[in-house]
Design a protein around this motif. Structure first.
Motif, PDB file in Angstrom:
ATOM      1  N   LEU A 228       0.824  -1.205   0.000  1.00 48.42           N
ATOM      2  CA  LEU A 228       0.000   0.000   0.000  1.00 48.42           C
ATOM      3  C   LEU A 228       0.861   1.258   0.000  1.00 48.42           C
ATOM      4  CD1 LEU A 228      -3.026   0.884   0.230  1.00 48.42           C
ATOM      5  CD2 LEU A 228      -2.644   1.080   2.686  1.00 48.42           C
ATOM      6  N   GLU A 229       1.905   1.275   0.807  1.00 50.34           N
ATOM      7  CA  GLU A 229       2.777   2.453   0.874  1.00 50.34           C
ATOM      8  C   GLU A 229       3.524   2.669  -0.436  1.00 50.34           C
ATOM      9  OE1 GLU A 229       3.941   2.868   5.605  1.00 50.34           O
ATOM     10  OE2 GLU A 229       5.145   1.558   4.328  1.00 50.34           O
ATOM     11  N   ALA A 230       3.960   1.601  -1.069  1.00 50.42           N
ATOM     12  CA  ALA A 230       4.663   1.738  -2.354  1.00 50.42           C
ATOM     13  C   ALA A 230       3.743   2.349  -3.408  1.00 50.42           C
ATOM     14  CB  ALA A 230       5.182   0.382  -2.811  1.00 50.42           C
ATOM     15  N   SER A 231       2.491   1.895  -3.420  1.00 52.61           N
ATOM     16  CA  SER A 231       1.543   2.449  -4.383  1.00 52.61           C
ATOM     17  C   SER A 231       1.256   3.921  -4.078  1.00 52.61           C
ATOM     18  CB  SER A 231       0.242   1.638  -4.351  1.00 52.61           C
ATOM     19  OG  SER A 231      -0.741   2.221  -5.184  1.00 52.61           O
ATOM     20  N   ARG A 232       1.111   4.247  -2.814  1.00 49.73           N
ATOM     21  CA  ARG A 232       0.821   5.636  -2.449  1.00 49.73           C
ATOM     22  C   ARG A 232       1.989   6.553  -2.804  1.00 49.73           C
ATOM     23  NH1 ARG A 232       1.421   9.036   2.092  1.00 49.73           N
ATOM     24  NH2 ARG A 232      -0.267  10.558   2.284  1.00 49.73           N
ATOM     25  N   ALA A 233       3.201   6.066  -2.652  1.00 49.35           N
ATOM     26  CA  ALA A 233       4.352   6.891  -3.012  1.00 49.35           C
ATOM     27  C   ALA A 233       4.330   7.218  -4.504  1.00 49.35           C
ATOM     28  CB  ALA A 233       5.645   6.173  -2.635  1.00 49.35           C
ATOM     29  N   VAL A 234       4.003   6.223  -5.321  1.00 49.40           N
ATOM     30  CA  VAL A 234       3.894   6.459  -6.764  1.00 49.40           C
ATOM     31  C   VAL A 234       2.778   7.454  -7.051  1.00 49.40           C
ATOM     32  CG1 VAL A 234       3.374   5.368  -8.987  1.00 49.40           C
ATOM     33  CG2 VAL A 234       4.858   4.208  -7.353  1.00 49.40           C
ATOM     34  N   ARG A 235       1.667   7.288  -6.364  1.00 51.13           N
ATOM     35  CA  ARG A 235       0.530   8.182  -6.573  1.00 51.13           C
ATOM     36  C   ARG A 235       0.893   9.625  -6.229  1.00 51.13           C
ATOM     37  NH1 ARG A 235      -4.187   9.304  -9.165  1.00 51.13           N
ATOM     38  NH2 ARG A 235      -5.626  10.450  -7.827  1.00 51.13           N
ATOM     39  N   LEU A 236       1.576   9.842  -5.121  1.00 47.93           N
ATOM     40  CA  LEU A 236       1.958  11.196  -4.733  1.00 47.93           C
ATOM     41  C   LEU A 236       2.894  11.816  -5.765  1.00 47.93           C
ATOM     42  CD1 LEU A 236       2.521  10.764  -0.885  1.00 47.93           C
ATOM     43  CD2 LEU A 236       0.572  11.824  -2.045  1.00 47.93           C
ATOM     44  N   ASN A 237       3.810  11.016  -6.309  1.00 46.22           N
ATOM     45  CA  ASN A 237       4.691  11.516  -7.365  1.00 46.22           C
ATOM     46  C   ASN A 237       3.893  11.894  -8.608  1.00 46.22           C
ATOM     47  OD1 ASN A 237       6.992  11.193  -5.798  1.00 46.22           O
ATOM     48  ND2 ASN A 237       7.383   9.116  -6.543  1.00 46.22           N
ATOM     49  N   GLU A 238       2.877  11.086  -8.938  1.00 46.00           N
ATOM     50  CA  GLU A 238       2.034  11.390 -10.099  1.00 46.00           C
ATOM     51  C   GLU A 238       1.248  12.678  -9.887  1.00 46.00           C
ATOM     52  OE1 GLU A 238       1.145   6.806 -11.630  1.00 46.00           O
ATOM     53  OE2 GLU A 238      -0.394   7.952 -10.572  1.00 46.00           O
ATOM     54  N   VAL A 239       0.746  12.861  -8.676  1.00 40.27           N
ATOM     55  CA  VAL A 239      -0.006  14.087  -8.377  1.00 40.27           C
ATOM     56  C   VAL A 239       0.896  15.313  -8.488  1.00 40.27           C
ATOM     57  CG1 VAL A 239      -1.225  15.333  -6.567  1.00 40.27           C
ATOM     58  CG2 VAL A 239      -1.713  12.917  -6.951  1.00 40.27           C
ATOM     59  N   ASP A 240       2.116  15.205  -7.975  1.00 40.13           N
ATOM     60  CA  ASP A 240       3.056  16.319  -8.080  1.00 40.13           C
ATOM     61  C   ASP A 240       3.372  16.632  -9.542  1.00 40.13           C
ATOM     62  OD1 ASP A 240       3.140  16.528  -5.350  1.00 40.13           O
ATOM     63  OD2 ASP A 240       4.991  15.376  -5.115  1.00 40.13           O
ATOM     64  N   ALA A 241       3.612  15.586 -10.337  1.00 44.71           N
ATOM     65  CA  ALA A 241       3.910  15.792 -11.758  1.00 44.71           C
ATOM     66  C   ALA A 241       2.713  16.396 -12.482  1.00 44.71           C
ATOM     67  CB  ALA A 241       4.313  14.461 -12.397  1.00 44.71           C
ATOM     68  N   PHE A 242       1.512  15.948 -12.119  1.00 42.34           N
ATOM     69  CA  PHE A 242       0.296  16.492 -12.740  1.00 42.34           C
ATOM     70  C   PHE A 242       0.144  17.970 -12.398  1.00 42.34           C
ATOM     71  CE2 PHE A 242      -4.273  17.464 -12.372  1.00 42.34           C
ATOM     72  CZ  PHE A 242      -4.670  17.216 -13.678  1.00 42.34           C
ATOM     73  N   ALA A 243       0.425  18.339 -11.148  1.00 43.63           N
ATOM     74  CA  ALA A 243       0.299  19.740 -10.741  1.00 43.63           C
ATOM     75  C   ALA A 243       1.282  20.622 -11.506  1.00 43.63           C
ATOM     76  CB  ALA A 243       0.526  19.853  -9.234  1.00 43.63           C
ATOM     77  N   VAL A 244       2.511  20.137 -11.666  1.00 42.32           N
ATOM     78  CA  VAL A 244       3.505  20.918 -12.413  1.00 42.32           C
ATOM     79  C   VAL A 244       3.076  21.074 -13.869  1.00 42.32           C
ATOM     80  CG1 VAL A 244       5.883  20.895 -13.261  1.00 42.32           C
ATOM     81  CG2 VAL A 244       5.403  20.265 -10.884  1.00 42.32           C
ATOM     82  N   ARG A 245       2.590  19.970 -14.462  1.00 43.68           N
ATOM     83  CA  ARG A 245       2.168  20.020 -15.872  1.00 43.68           C
ATOM     84  C   ARG A 245       0.973  20.943 -16.059  1.00 43.68           C
ATOM     85  NH1 ARG A 245       1.532  15.077 -16.467  1.00 43.68           N
ATOM     86  NH2 ARG A 245      -0.729  14.847 -16.470  1.00 43.68           N
ATOM     87  N   ARG A 246      -0.014  20.873 -15.153  1.00 41.09           N
ATOM     88  CA  ARG A 246      -1.186  21.720 -15.289  1.00 41.09           C
ATOM     89  C   ARG A 246      -0.828  23.198 -15.091  1.00 41.09           C
ATOM     90  NH1 ARG A 246      -4.333  22.006 -18.002  1.00 41.09           N
ATOM     91  NH2 ARG A 246      -5.966  22.955 -16.735  1.00 41.09           N
ATOM     92  N   HIS A 247       0.133  23.473 -14.224  1.00 36.80           N
ATOM     93  CA  HIS A 247       0.564  24.866 -14.037  1.00 36.80           C
ATOM     94  C   HIS A 247       1.130  25.405 -15.345  1.00 36.80           C
ATOM     95  CE1 HIS A 247       2.041  28.377 -11.835  1.00 36.80           C
ATOM     96  NE2 HIS A 247       3.182  28.230 -12.482  1.00 36.80           N
ATOM     97  N   ALA A 248       1.941  24.587 -16.010  1.00 36.75           N
ATOM     98  CA  ALA A 248       2.519  25.022 -17.281  1.00 36.75           C
ATOM     99  C   ALA A 248       1.445  25.142 -18.361  1.00 36.75           C
ATOM    100  CB  ALA A 248       3.608  24.036 -17.712  1.00 36.75           C
ATOM    101  N   GLU A 249       0.501  24.208 -18.398  1.00 45.52           N
ATOM    102  CA  GLU A 249      -0.553  24.250 -19.409  1.00 45.52           C
ATOM    103  C   GLU A 249      -1.459  25.466 -19.217  1.00 45.52           C
ATOM    104  OE1 GLU A 249      -2.453  20.496 -18.981  1.00 45.52           O
ATOM    105  OE2 GLU A 249      -1.000  19.407 -20.204  1.00 45.52           O
ATOM    106  N   LYS A 250      -1.780  25.787 -17.972  1.00 47.19           N
ATOM    107  CA  LYS A 250      -2.611  26.961 -17.715  1.00 47.19           C
ATOM    108  C   LYS A 250      -1.892  28.242 -18.113  1.00 47.19           C
ATOM    109  CE  LYS A 250      -5.411  25.083 -13.943  1.00 47.19           C
ATOM    110  NZ  LYS A 250      -5.770  25.187 -12.508  1.00 47.19           N
ATOM    111  N   ALA A 251      -0.590  28.265 -17.856  1.00 49.39           N
ATOM    112  CA  ALA A 251       0.189  29.443 -18.263  1.00 49.39           C
ATOM    113  C   ALA A 251       0.194  29.595 -19.779  1.00 49.39           C
ATOM    114  CB  ALA A 251       1.618  29.333 -17.737  1.00 49.39           C
ATOM    115  N   ALA A 252       0.075  28.455 -20.484  1.00 46.98           N
ATOM    116  CA  ALA A 252       0.052  28.485 -21.946  1.00 46.98           C
ATOM    117  C   ALA A 252      -1.352  28.684 -22.504  1.00 46.98           C
ATOM    118  CB  ALA A 252       0.647  27.188 -22.497  1.00 46.98           C
ATOM    119  N   GLY A 253      -2.361  28.789 -21.626  1.00 44.85           N
ATOM    120  CA  GLY A 253      -3.724  29.044 -22.075  1.00 44.85           C
ATOM    121  C   GLY A 253      -4.625  27.833 -22.150  1.00 44.85           C
TER     122      GLY A 253
END
Length: 276
Positions: A58-83
């Motif tokens: 469970l912890e291994a899966s959650r660690a991957v999930r948290l990394n995915e959420v962080d990557a998604f947040a960074v990507r969405r920040h860049a996409e929003k800046a691009a319109g």
């Protein structure tokens, strides 16, 4: 949970609390996944080593999930800046649908156990009364229920291997269920959201279980499920999608442990072990 001085029953309860905080497949399906992968027997109450293995999974899966959420947040920040204000289509099922985040392929045994567990509940769930839908929809819910039951049975019978016609039928079933869901409060939604959650779980498990060896599930597998659904929509089925993650979570309620580990769960695990 890791304190060996505590009674095993309390450690078992703590693990269930942890699953309550992080359950990527839904609470009961996640518990079935952990029970099947940590120990072949679906009873974690009598094996301290199995409890620890389940927690590590469970912890291994959650660690991957948290990394995915962080990557998604960074990507969405860049996409929003691009319109680009709307997330990509592939991000929707990956971030909100049932999925087991992992660096490698999810356990096929675990997914079979999860689907078997939810299939048992799906079969026991009361069918909606005819007064809840319109006259011109009288047969559609019954057809969707029967088709979903058939797809899940095919998945379990073939131990996680699903052919293309069954995948297409499952995608059509998902779109058919979505087309009947109404915005806001509707009595029929209480049944349809449970069906939809189960259908999405079967679709994910079928896609993940059919991936070639060495291919990671996380982006491609989920994208293919969404892509297949989109292809069906292109043939004339209206999806009628809307944001309903909170309602799905409430509809996907828990049951007692004895009901969670039903006969279908044990049969699926036993069949998988015989195949292996």
């Amino acid at each position: 949970m890791r304190d060996e001085q505590l009674p095993l029953a309390r450690r078992h309860t703590f693990l269930r609390c942890a699953v309550g905080q992080y359950c990527p497949l839904g609470f009961n399906a996640t518990w079935a996944y952990l029970a099947a992968t940590a120990r072949p027997s679906p009873d974690l109450r009598r094996d301290p080593a199995a409890l620890l293995r389940a927690l590590e999974i469970l912890e291994a899966s959650r660690a991957v999930r948290l990394n995915e959420v962080d990557a998604f947040a960074v990507r969405r920040h860049a996409e929003k800046a691009a319109g680009r204000r709307t997330p990509r289509r592939i991000d929707t099922p990956q971030m909100t649908g049932p999925r087991w985040p992992s660096e490698t392929e999810p356990s096929r045994l675990g997914l079979i156990a999860a689907v078997a567990n939810r299939h048992t509940t799906f079969q026991r769930f009361p069918f909606p009364d005819e007064s809840l839908y319109r006259d011109n929809q009288a047969q559609q819910p019954a057809d969707l229920h029967a088709r979903l039951d058939s797809c899940a049975t095919s998945y379990l019978t073939n131990l996680g291997h699903v052919d293309a016609p069954t995948r297409d039928a499952l995608a059509e079933t998902i779109l058919g269920i979505e087309s009947l869901i109404r915005p806001g409060y509707a009595p029929l939604n209480g049944h349809l959201l449970v069906w939809l959650r189960f259908a999405n779980l079967v679709a994910y498990a079928a896609e993940a279980g059919g991936l070639p060896d060495g291919r990671r599930v996380g982006s491609g597998g989920v994208g293919e499920v969404a892509g297949r659904t989109g292809e069906v929509a292109g043939r004339g089925v209206l999806p009628g999608r809307e944001k309903r993650e909170g309602r799905e979570r409430r509809a996907w309620g828990g049951t007692s442990e004895s009901r969670r580990q039903g006969g279908g769960y044990g049969d699926a695990v036993d069949a998988f072990q015989r195949e292996s």
